[in-house]
Design a protein around this motif. Structure first.
Motif, short mmCIF file in Angstrom:
data_model
loop_
_atom_site.label_atom_id
_atom_site.label_comp_id
_atom_site.label_asym_id
_atom_site.label_seq_id
_atom_site.Cartn_x
_atom_site.Cartn_y
_atom_site.Cartn_z
N TYR A 116 0.80 -1.23 0.00
CA TYR A 116 0.00 0.00 0.00
C TYR A 116 0.83 1.28 0.00
O TYR A 116 2.05 1.24 0.07
CB TYR A 116 -0.99 -0.07 1.16
N ASP A 137 -4.67 13.65 -8.46
CA ASP A 137 -5.89 12.94 -8.84
C ASP A 137 -5.68 12.27 -10.20
O ASP A 137 -4.60 12.38 -10.79
CB ASP A 137 -7.13 13.85 -8.83
N PHE A 166 -2.93 2.51 -4.93
CA PHE A 166 -4.35 2.28 -4.63
C PHE A 166 -5.16 3.58 -4.58
O PHE A 166 -6.17 3.67 -5.23
CB PHE A 166 -4.55 1.43 -3.36
N TYR A 167 -4.71 4.59 -3.84
CA TYR A 167 -5.48 5.85 -3.79
C TYR A 167 -5.60 6.47 -5.18
O TYR A 167 -6.53 7.22 -5.45
CB TYR A 167 -4.85 6.86 -2.84
N LEU A 168 -4.63 6.19 -6.06
CA LEU A 168 -4.75 6.63 -7.45
C LEU A 168 -4.71 5.46 -8.42
O LEU A 168 -5.50 5.41 -9.35
CB LEU A 168 -3.62 7.60 -7.83
N HIS A 170 -5.68 2.41 -8.26
CA HIS A 170 -6.87 1.58 -8.32
C HIS A 170 -8.16 2.37 -8.16
O HIS A 170 -9.22 1.79 -7.94
CB HIS A 170 -6.79 0.47 -7.28
N THR A 171 -8.07 3.68 -8.22
CA THR A 171 -9.26 4.51 -8.06
C THR A 171 -9.77 4.94 -9.43
O THR A 171 -8.99 5.39 -10.28
CB THR A 171 -8.94 5.73 -7.18
N THR A 266 -1.98 12.42 -3.17
CA THR A 266 -3.43 12.54 -3.07
C THR A 266 -3.92 13.17 -1.78
O THR A 266 -5.08 13.56 -1.70
CB THR A 266 -4.11 11.16 -3.16
N ASP A 353 -5.16 5.55 5.74
CA ASP A 353 -5.86 6.68 5.12
C ASP A 353 -5.47 8.00 5.79
O ASP A 353 -5.36 8.07 7.01
CB ASP A 353 -7.39 6.52 5.27
N GLN B 33 -16.29 8.47 -7.60
CA GLN B 33 -14.96 7.94 -7.28
C GLN B 33 -15.18 6.52 -6.77
O GLN B 33 -15.92 6.33 -5.81
CB GLN B 33 -14.32 8.80 -6.18
N ALA B 34 -14.59 5.54 -7.42
CA ALA B 34 -14.72 4.14 -6.98
C ALA B 34 -13.34 3.65 -6.56
O ALA B 34 -12.35 3.89 -7.25
CB ALA B 34 -15.27 3.27 -8.11
N PHE B 35 -13.30 2.96 -5.43
CA PHE B 35 -12.01 2.64 -4.81
C PHE B 35 -12.10 1.31 -4.07
O PHE B 35 -12.99 1.15 -3.24
CB PHE B 35 -11.69 3.78 -3.82
N PRO B 36 -11.25 0.35 -4.37
CA PRO B 36 -11.29 -0.92 -3.65
C PRO B 36 -10.35 -0.92 -2.46
O PRO B 36 -9.31 -0.26 -2.48
CB PRO B 36 -10.79 -1.93 -4.68
N ARG B 61 -10.49 10.75 0.12
CA ARG B 61 -10.16 9.44 -0.46
C ARG B 61 -10.11 8.39 0.63
O ARG B 61 -10.01 8.70 1.80
CB ARG B 61 -8.80 9.49 -1.16
N GLY B 62 -10.11 7.13 0.21
CA GLY B 62 -9.99 6.04 1.16
C GLY B 62 -11.34 5.61 1.69
O GLY B 62 -12.39 5.94 1.12
N GLU B 63 -11.28 4.88 2.78
CA GLU B 63 -12.47 4.28 3.37
C GLU B 63 -13.57 5.32 3.62
O GLU B 63 -13.30 6.44 4.04
CB GLU B 63 -12.07 3.64 4.70
#
Lengths: 386, 188
Positions: A116, A137, A166-168, A170-171, A266, A353, B33-36, B61-63
């Motif tokens: 991560y 972004d 992930f924050y970018l 996989h977003t 991000t 986060d 915004q879609a985020f896994p 962003r995030g959870e």
């Protein structure tokens, strides 16, 4: 055209629109989708490029060095351990003045194993001579790729485009994908005067004695320092054509700000929200997204925070035995030029986060509010076990 | 802002479903915004996916800590994950659950949208009898309990057809059947 697209897919599409000619890459989470997509684009004939499969990231960068030296527009992508494995070749790419553009998906270095977001991977490569840009972004991923090639091919230095893992990567977000014709207008074909050419043999990277070595380094430093201005101009020209700017330093409510939250990547979004929340409490707060870390944008940064009394710096990294790397950079930039206090916070490493609340609490503590984390050396660590 | 949290298992399609939902709202003119959130990337492991829907781009962003709706693709997850974490009383939970049965510990506290997605998926030949593909089916049930911001059923069905790699019409038809058959139990 507006569409919903993921960060890694965007990076691949940006490389296609930039008409890259050579891709040499090795897959690694969380960038894998980028090189898979590029392989697909090339396989289907939608991108006229060579895809060089390699057995490691060291070889990937070595192949990019060779390809770029022949005058080809060259792209690769990596992350974390892969970037670390490239280290020697990163020096070669920058020292060889090769305008390679590389996506790095920011991911923690092991051990312990972690996939991560963490910035130690790219920041620990900051002395290799690469230009380093951090995206805030998914639109930034698309646009900065074009700006990166434009700047790289002007100043003859490689650019690392960093995406928070992930924050970018996989977003999926809504972005504007420009037409090929528009990108072509902004980014003409790469055609360097000097290149490796079998019909016109010449030697590059040969032995150099002390008589010229320091002069070459001095020249490279001079031209690297000029990149802040070159990127700003390329961003201005991009804004004139596309209506979006991607400057080395991106501020939010900085004009009268006494407290400035400084982030890379991000977390800039949460920093804006935190600054807005602090304003509602009567605190003159703003936020600063430090998009370019190398070269450090000294001029723009000093100008942006000239009125600030407190800089709250978020580091998603640590330099063991020192402090957060971004805070070190900020202190170095401001030493002797500003009396602002720099508060270093280490948080959000290994995928934690970063929220508006965390950043606002850091700023409140800097102004004398409730203690937030554990102080260690010159940094404060958030959400850690003692 | 509408915040959606989806729970599934690796390989079950929660991430694909979150992207389909995001693209459906995008078709309605909204920012998404879609985020896994993967644990380790393994088949069968619990995964979560989040979608933010708003009239302007999301800066956070995030959870999503306090989602406005929760979607659960696999009833067995109720034993592994606290799917109610951060949910306000009465928030809709869309749950793949066997016909005729009710999860007693959730009933009354939340608005439940129950759908036997496994059976519908099998009827539409999505996946196999042992491993039916239920992600798009559950989205049909979702439609029934989330009205704000508006999402037209046809928009969602179209996004499903565009968002699945195969059996496009079957996926859309299964979602349509779920939309018609979902059992909604209001909070008491």
């Amino acid at each position: 055209m507006k569409r919903v697209i993921m960060g890694t897919e965007t990076a691949a599409l940006a490389a296609v629109l930039a008409r890259v000619q050579v891709v040499a890459a090795y897959p690694i989470t969380p960038q894998t989708v980028t090189v898979e997509e590029l392989s697909d684009y090339i396989g289907k004939g939608e991108l006229d490029a060579a895809y060089i499969t390699v057995e490691s990231e060291h070889s990937a960068m070595a192949a990019c060095v060779g390809a770029s030296a022949t005058g080809s527009r060259t792209f690769t992508a990596t992350s974390s351990q892969g970037l670390a494995l490239m280290h020697e070749m990163l020096h070669h790419a920058a020292g060889g003045r090769l305008p390679i553009v590389m996506l790095n998906a920011n991911r923690a270095l092991s051990p312990p194993w972690n996939l991560y977001c963490d910035h130690t991977d790219s920041l620990s490569q900051r002395d290799t001579g690469w230009i380093q840009y951090y995206c805030c972004d998914v639109q930034d991923v698309m646009d900065s790729t074009f700006i990166a090639y434009r700047v790289a091919e002007k100043v003859m230095l490689p650019v690392m485009i960093n995406l928070d893992g992930f924050y970018l990567t996989h977003t999926s977000e809504v972005i504007d994908v420009p037409d090929q014709e528009e990108v072509d207008r902004y980014l003409p074909p790469y055609d360097p005067a000097d290149k490796v050419d079998v019909d016109n043999p010449s030697t590059y990277g040969c032995v150099c004695g002390a008589d010229l070595f320091s002069s070459l380094k001095y020249r490279r430093q001079m031209e690297t320092l000029a990149v802040e201005q070159a990127w700003q101009e390329a961003s201005d020209e991009f804004a004139a054509q596309f209506g979006r700017s991607h400057a080395p330093v991106q501020g939010h409510n900085l004009d009268d700000a006494e407290v400035v939250i400084v982030t890379i990547g991000t977390a800039g979004g949460a920093a804006q929200l935190a600054a807005d929340a602090l304003r509602e409490e009567g605190v003159a707060a703003g936020s600063l997204n430090l998009a370019m870390v190398r070269p450090f944008p000294y001029e723009s940064f000093r100008r942006a925070v000239s009125g600030a009394k407190h800089l709250v710096v978020l580091d998603r990294d640590v330099s063991f035995g020192a402090e957060g790397i971004v805070a070190q950079e900020v202190k170095s930039c401001l030493y002797g030029k500003s009396s602002a206090q720099v508060h270093c916070y280490i948080a959000g490493v290994g995928g934690m986060d970063i929220t508006e609340e965390i950043l606002a609490d850091m700023a409140r503590e800097s102004l004398g509010g409730q203690k937030q984390g554990l102080e260690l050396g010159d940094s404060i660590w958030i959400k850690v076990l003692p | 802002m509408l915040g959606i949290r989806m729970h599934g298992r690796g390989g079950q399609g929660a991430v694909v479903a979150s992207k389909i939902l995001a693209k459906a709202y995008f078709k309605e003119g909204l920012f998404v915004q879609a985020f896994p959130a993967f644990g380790m990337e393994r088949r069968g492991a619990a995964v979560a996916a989040y979608v933010r829907v708003d009239s302007s781009p999301a800066l956070a962003r995030g959870e999503i800590v306090n989602p406005d709706v929760c979607v659960v693709l696999d009833p067995k997850l109720l034993e592994m994950v606290d799917v109610t974490a951060g949910l306000a009383s009465g928030v809709p939970i869309v749950l793949n659950y066997a016909d005729g049965q009710v999860p007693q510990d959730l009933a009354g506290r939340f608005t439940l949208a129950l759908i036997d997605a496994n059976q519908i998926a099998i009827n539409h030949r999505l996946g196999s009898r042992l491993a039916p593909i239920i992600n798009t089916v559950v989205l049909g049930a979702y439609l029934k309990v989330v009205q704000d911001p508006p999402l037209k059923p046809e928009t969602l069905f179209q996004a499903i057809e565009e968002g699945v790699p195969a059996k496009k019409q079957e996926n859309a038809a299964a979602a349509r059947e779920a939309y018609e058959r979902v059992r909604v139990l209001e909070k008491s």
